[in-house]
Design a protein around this motif. Structure first.
Motif, PDB file in Angstrom:
ATOM      1  N   LYS A  76       0.837  -1.216   0.000  1.00 13.56           N
ATOM      2  CA  LYS A  76       0.000   0.000   0.000  1.00 13.56           C
ATOM      3  C   LYS A  76       0.864   1.254   0.000  1.00 13.56           C
ATOM      4  O   LYS A  76       0.569   2.226  -0.712  1.00 13.56           O
ATOM      5  CB  LYS A  76      -0.918  -0.012   1.226  1.00 13.56           C
ATOM      6  N   LYS A 120      -3.817 -10.520   1.964  1.00 16.65           N
ATOM      7  CA  LYS A 120      -4.280  -9.137   2.174  1.00 16.65           C
ATOM      8  C   LYS A 120      -3.237  -8.132   1.689  1.00 16.65           C
ATOM      9  O   LYS A 120      -3.579  -7.129   1.039  1.00 16.65           O
ATOM     10  CB  LYS A 120      -4.562  -8.924   3.666  1.00 16.65           C
ATOM     11  N   HIS A 128     -13.282 -11.633  -4.615  1.00 15.49           N
ATOM     12  CA  HIS A 128     -13.619 -10.207  -4.466  1.00 15.49           C
ATOM     13  C   HIS A 128     -13.511  -9.490  -5.811  1.00 15.49           C
ATOM     14  O   HIS A 128     -12.596  -9.753  -6.593  1.00 15.49           O
ATOM     15  CB  HIS A 128     -12.651  -9.558  -3.463  1.00 15.49           C
ATOM     16  N   TYR A 172     -12.852  -6.152  -8.032  1.00 14.68           N
ATOM     17  CA  TYR A 172     -12.103  -4.902  -7.908  1.00 14.68           C
ATOM     18  C   TYR A 172     -12.636  -3.864  -8.893  1.00 14.68           C
ATOM     19  O   TYR A 172     -13.405  -4.187  -9.806  1.00 14.68           O
ATOM     20  CB  TYR A 172     -10.610  -5.172  -8.109  1.00 14.68           C
ATOM     21  N   GLU A 213      -3.202  -5.482  -1.776  1.00 14.16           N
ATOM     22  CA  GLU A 213      -3.176  -4.019  -1.622  1.00 14.16           C
ATOM     23  C   GLU A 213      -2.902  -3.368  -2.970  1.00 14.16           C
ATOM     24  O   GLU A 213      -3.346  -2.241  -3.226  1.00 14.16           O
ATOM     25  CB  GLU A 213      -2.097  -3.618  -0.608  1.00 14.16           C
ATOM     26  N   ASP A 234      -6.264  -3.234  -4.762  1.00 13.48           N
ATOM     27  CA  ASP A 234      -7.113  -2.186  -4.174  1.00 13.48           C
ATOM     28  C   ASP A 234      -6.745  -0.786  -4.668  1.00 13.48           C
ATOM     29  O   ASP A 234      -7.567   0.116  -4.665  1.00 13.48           O
ATOM     30  CB  ASP A 234      -7.001  -2.213  -2.646  1.00 13.48           C
ATOM     31  N   SER A 235      -5.497  -0.615  -5.100  1.00 11.59           N
ATOM     32  CA  SER A 235      -5.022   0.723  -5.482  1.00 11.59           C
ATOM     33  C   SER A 235      -5.275   1.066  -6.951  1.00 11.59           C
ATOM     34  O   SER A 235      -5.127   2.223  -7.351  1.00 11.59           O
ATOM     35  CB  SER A 235      -3.513   0.816  -5.227  1.00 11.59           C
TER      36      SER A 235
END
Length: 486
Positions: free
Chosen positions: A212, A244, A273, A275, A248, A251-252
């Motif tokens: 992240k 997890k 999941h 995105y 990251e 997620d970005s």
């Protein structure tokens, strides 16, 4: 005159024992601290009296030598100041310089203290460099940034993608193992130029938040996740934390970006999941993009990358299905960035083996060497052994086993030993760290005692090899322990 001479000799002796020797030991311990990302907590995990006394050696073989960065030089200066102050205090209190040598038993504390003292300065400097790198990226709005992470395979994928994309774009990748935030900052400040069109960023992590932090700096548009598996378990503690952290990167990514993820790993395949950006799953069997028709030749491999609406027949000098999988990820990104089929084919053909990552060489002596010594993990080790098994006898494995697997380290190395017994004819187990587990596995796998050799270090292993190897043999070097484990 003789009294003056003896006084000079005593002064030099005390200076050597009380000042010079501690400074030398500080430098060796700073080397270990650097390999632990300058984090005292990780450095303390390495510490044992046996490991500590290993830093007393004048000549030490280093897998990664100490890099004398400005930070290291500042650490050395602070250590020197602490050593001098402590020795002056000892002399003032005792008037006995002879006991100053006791300080060498506490160098590991001095290095940590120096690191704590320097921390505010380092934080300020790092922030200034970070902001500078951020400004450089802000001025290059045309730049396409690609992030690559994974438990393993990210460095190889970075090299493959760089070679392929260079067929169309002016491309920069983070060099070597510059895969931390400050490594990326340094790459931006020292290597990124206004004419670059694509920037490939390798993203390493040893704890939650590491990926992240890099993503907040570079803001990638495209991401590749090569693997999620049990790696660096001593800092991640669980596979869930690894997953997890690697995601990251996902997620970005922006809504107009692209995420390519390796579906061959259960942790990834089971992560359903959704995105913000389009996601392409690639695999050696079932996914959006797959590998087909793999054939190995003396010069490498031929294979096909097949998607729903396109396919490409490719040829490479690489071997091993995991290498081909990393190539497949690179091809997906190349298609996204508009390379023609011919440009991709040419780029793939020009891809070279990355040193120490399943690279193969045939020596004039007639011995074939498979070098997979940079790193090792359960998945990669299995692939390397599968490649070895395709060669005729006599097949020799030289290995110290796998590390940073937490509570599973013994069992994974035992399984590794079983696999070696199935794929090789002789095993040379290096270093005591994993020796018991590997030897147990070798015997479970049916390898006879006379085919199992043990060596204290790679020098001794080389001596054994010289005695037993001959023309026509194939030798696999699987892993080489980092300096902190030697």
């Amino acid at each position: 005159m003789s009294e003056i001479f003896m006084t000079i000799i005593k002064i030099l002796a005390f200076a050597t024992i009380d000042i010079i020797l501690p400074i030398f030991l500080c430098i060796n311990n700073i080397h270990i601290l650097q390999q632990n990302s300058y984090r005292n907590k990780r450095y303390r995990k390495w510490f044992s009296w046996k490991n500590y006394f290993s830093t007393f050696k004048y000549v030490r073989k280093h897998k990664l030598p100490l890099v004398y960065t400005p930070r290291v030089r500042r650490l050395i200066c602070t250590c020197v100041c602490l050593i001098v102050l402590i020795q002056v205090a000892i002399f003032s209190l005792t008037n006995t310089p002879q006991i100053g040598f006791i300080l060498i038993l506490f160098i590991f504390l001095i290095v940590q203290a120096a690191n704590v003292i320097n921390a505010p300065i380092e934080k300020k400097i790092a922030r200034r460099y970070y902001d500078d790198a951020k400004q450089i990226l802000k001025s290059m709005s045309h730049l396409t940034i690609i992030g690559i992470t994974g438990s393993y395979g990210k460095t190889s994928t970075k090299h493959y993608l760089h070679k392929i994309l260079s067929e169309k774009y002016v491309t920069l990748m983070t060099p070597g193992s510059f895969n931390t935030t400050m490594g990326v900052v340094r790459t931006i400040r020292e290597y990124l130029k206004p004419y670059h069109q694509v920037f490939i960023v390798e993203m390493g992590a040893k704890q939650i938040g590491d990926i992240k932090e890099i993503c907040e700096l570079v803001n990638p548009r495209i991401g590749i996740i090569t693997a999620v598996a049990e790696q660096h378990m001593e800092t991640f503690y669980s596979l869930e934390n690894v997953l997890k952290t690697k995601f990251e990167l996902a997620d970005s990514l922006p809504s107009d970006g692209l995420l390519a993820i390796n579906n061959d790993f259960p942790a990834i395949a089971e992560n359903c999941h959704r995105y913000k950006c389009p996601t392409i799953r690639y695999s050696q069997s079932q996914a959006d993009v797959i590998l087909k028709n793999i054939t190995y030749t003396s010069s490498g491999a031929r294979f096909e990358v097949v998607a729903k609406d396109w396919s490409l027949e490719l040829q490479t000098s690489l071997v091993g299905e995991y290498n081909l999988s990393n190539l497949m990820a690179s091809v997906i990104v190349a298609k996204e960035l508009g390379l023609s089929d011919q440009q991709i084919k040419t780029g793939v053909m020009r891809v070279e083996q990355v040193e120490h990552r399943l690279s193969m060489k045939r020596h004039p002596s007639g011995i074939t060497v498979i070098d997979d010594a940079f790193n090792s993990n359960p998945y990669g080790a299995k692939m390397a052994l599968d490649v070895l098994s395709s060669f005729p006898q006599n097949r020799i494995v030289v290995t110290p086993g796998m590390i940073e697997l937490g509570k599973k380290q013994f069992d994974e190395n035992r399984k590794f030993g079983v696999k070696i017994a199935q794929c090789a004819d002789v095993a040379i187990v290096v270093n005591k760290l994993n020796s018991e587990a590997i030897v147990q596995g070798l015997k479970e796998g049916g390898m006879s005692d006379d085919k199992i050799k043990t060596a204290k270090n790679f020098l001794e292993a080389t001596s054994i090899l010289n005695k037993i190897s001959k023309a026509g043999d194939t030798i696999l070097y699987e892993n080489d322990l980092p300096d902190m484990f030697k």
